[in-house]
Structures are given as structure tokens and as C-alpha cells.
Design an enzyme around this catalytic site. Structure first.
Site, PDB file in Angstrom:
ATOM      1  CB  SER A  80      -8.104   7.097   5.606  1.00 49.05           C
ATOM      2  OG  SER A  80      -7.383   5.957   5.989  1.00 49.05           O
TER       3      SER A  80
ATOM      4  CG  HIS B 238      -2.848  -4.675   0.535  1.00 49.29           C
ATOM      5  ND1 HIS B 238      -3.338  -3.733   1.410  1.00 49.29           N
ATOM      6  CD2 HIS B 238      -2.027  -3.988  -0.316  1.00 49.29           C
ATOM      7  CE1 HIS B 238      -2.848  -2.535   1.101  1.00 49.29           C
ATOM      8  NE2 HIS B 238      -2.061  -2.663   0.056  1.00 49.29           N
TER       9      HIS B 238
ATOM     10  CG  PHE C 233      -4.492  -4.711  10.192  1.00 52.87           C
ATOM     11  CD1 PHE C 233      -3.487  -5.636  10.391  1.00 52.87           C
ATOM     12  CD2 PHE C 233      -5.766  -5.163   9.930  1.00 52.87           C
ATOM     13  CE1 PHE C 233      -3.754  -6.995  10.313  1.00 52.87           C
ATOM     14  CE2 PHE C 233      -6.030  -6.519   9.845  1.00 52.87           C
ATOM     15  CZ  PHE C 233      -5.032  -7.440  10.033  1.00 52.87           C
TER      16      PHE C 233
END
Ligand SMILES: [Zn+2]
Length: 265
Positions: free
Chosen positions: A198, A123, A39
Site C-alpha cells: 500500500s 527489511h 503485520f
């Protein structure tokens, strides 16, 4: 740690084989090889669409309609995604008894489909839709049928409340139980392996720090550099689907074979 890829993998396999508690932490990068877009990356959904925040979703019917329109369109791409070699290798680590849990930022359910039974979802999970009033849950596939029949803003059958994907939207609070569990497991492990993250968003960025503070070795498998690289014990800037199956094969080769017959008294 320098050296050839093979030698680095052998070293990390030694750590895992000797470890008591291994935790794997995954981000979008583990699923890109399954065709699920990152995303936040270049070409990702947020570079084409501006995100709809949680506050907009609950307070503005137009935002809610737009959110469901996007969701209806992208559904088939997500529904068709299959676990890739990286997911399968992580599931194999659990079958080998060498994985405490997977902590994931992903909502795609691919770890569970690969066979992992202990998955902490930071999430949420896009396979479910939840009523914000009464908490009733609906399979996302069922809601897709409503959307395709022309329903623009699905409402709860039980109470008429607003329905929302069971994922964490921008501006929405992180789930408390999962966040606490993730921190607990990160602090209690002796090897912490990051795959395809990341490590830029909270709480992802903190988990390897907790692990490191508690004395764990931290291994990074990520296509690009991260802010944590200088603190990691081993770094693989390679594709997860290539590195992880080789690593898990090496771990398997180090584990004792199952004992034959009853144990000696
Ligand atoms: Zn309801």
C-alpha cells in the site's frame, strides 16, 4: 487506464515485453495468499501485540525475552509458508529474462524459494539471526531448537553478544546498501510493478516516485487503493495470485522463440 481486465493485462504485457529493465516491488500483500499475515492490516500481528522497538530490544532484557517468546510461537506459521502463484509468476518473469530484480519489504524468503535470484530485501530476512556484537549469523531454525529447549534469550556462542532476528525492527535504521540499490534500480527501470504494497512506509512510498520521475511506467497490483493510484499507468485492485500468472503467460507469448541453429552471419 480503463477497459476490461483482459485488455488491461494485454497492454501491460506489451509494456513488459518491450521493456529493457523491469523491476517488481513487493509488500506484505504478495504473501498473504501464502498464509503470512499482513503485520499492519486488520487482524495483523500489530493489532494484537504492540511492537517492540529496536531500542527496547537492545536495552531491556524483559522486552528481549518477550520478543523471543513471540518469535518462538509464530515460527511454525512462517516456517510452513510456501510460495504462492504470485511468487511463482514473478520468478517466471526472471527466467524469461524480463526481470531486473525484485525489491521487497517482506522478510519471508518466499521470492528466493520461488526461484528469484536477484532480490533486494529492504527489511532483512527472517531465516537468519545475527549477533549484534560480532555479526555471526545463525539459521533461524537452529535458534528455534534453542528456544524450544528452554533458552529464553539466545546469546552468541562466539562472543556472548545479543542475538536478534536479521530483520529490521521498528526504530532500527534501514540497511544502507539495500536502500541505495533499490533506489538505483527504481530510477533505471522502464516498467515498475508494485505488488501487494500500500506504499505507506518509507522507503516504499518513494520507489514508484523515483521510477515515475525517470520516465518508467508504473503498474499497481494491490487489493486496496493507494496514494499512488492517481499517478499509476495501470491499476489492478485484484488478487496478485490471479493477476500475475495471467500477465506472465501473456508476456511469454510475446517473446521471440529461441533461435534454431546458429545465427546468420
Ligand atoms: Zn557474537
Amino acid at each position: 487506464m480503463a477497459g476490461s481486465l483482459e485488455a488491461k493485462l494485454e497492454t501491460v504485457a506489451d509494456w513488459i515485453a518491450a521493456a529493457r529493465h523491469v523491476v517488481v516491488f513487493t509488500g506484505a500483500g504478495v504473501s498473504t495468499e501464502s498464509g503470512i499475515p499482513d503485520f499492519r492490516g486488520p487482524g495483523g500481528i500489530w493489532s494484537r501485540y504492540s511492537p517492540i522497538t529496536y531500542q527496547e530490544f537492545i536495552s531491556d532484557p524483559e522486552a528481549r525475552r518477550e520478543s523471543w517468546r513471540r518469535s518462538r510461537e509464530s515460527y511454525s506459521q512462517f516456517a510452513a509458508a510456501q510460495p504462492n502463484a504470485a511468487h511463482l509468476a514473478i520468478a517466471e518473469l526472471e527466467r524469461l529474462g524480463k526481470l531486473e530484480c525484485v525489491i521487497t519489504q517482506n522478510v519471508d524468503n518466499l521470492h528466493q524459494r520461488a526461484g528469484n535470484t536477484r532480490v533486494i530485501e529492504l527489511h532483512g530476512n527472517s531465516q537468519w539471526v545475527v549477533c549484534l556484537e560480532c555479526g555471526k549469523r545463525y539459521p533461524r531454525a537452529e535458534i528455534q531448537a534453542w528456544l524450544e529447549r528452554g533458552v529464553e534469550m539466545p546469546a552468541c556462542e562466539q562472543c556472548g553478544g545479543i542475538l536478534k532476528s536479521a530483520t529490521v525492527a521498528f526504530g532500527q535504521a534501514m540497511p544502507e546498501r539495500e536502500t541505495t540499490e533499490a533506489e538505483t534500480y527504481s530510477r533505471a527501470c522502464d516498467v515498475f510493478i508494485v505488488v501487494g504494497s500500500s506504499l505507506v512506509v518509507y522507503p516504499a512510498a518513494y520507489m514508484p516516485r523515483y521510477a515515475k520521475q525517470s520516465g518508467a511506467r508504473v503498474v499497481l497490483v494491490n487489493a486496496s487503493e493507494t496514494d499512488f493510484d492517481h499517478r499509476a499507468d495501470a491499476i489492478f485492485h485484484e488478487r496478485a495470485g490471479e493477476v500475475l500468472p495471467r500477465l506472465v503467460d501473456m508476456v511469454r507469448a510475446r517473446l521471440p522463440a529461441l533461435p534454431e541453429g546458429p545465427p546468420a552471419a
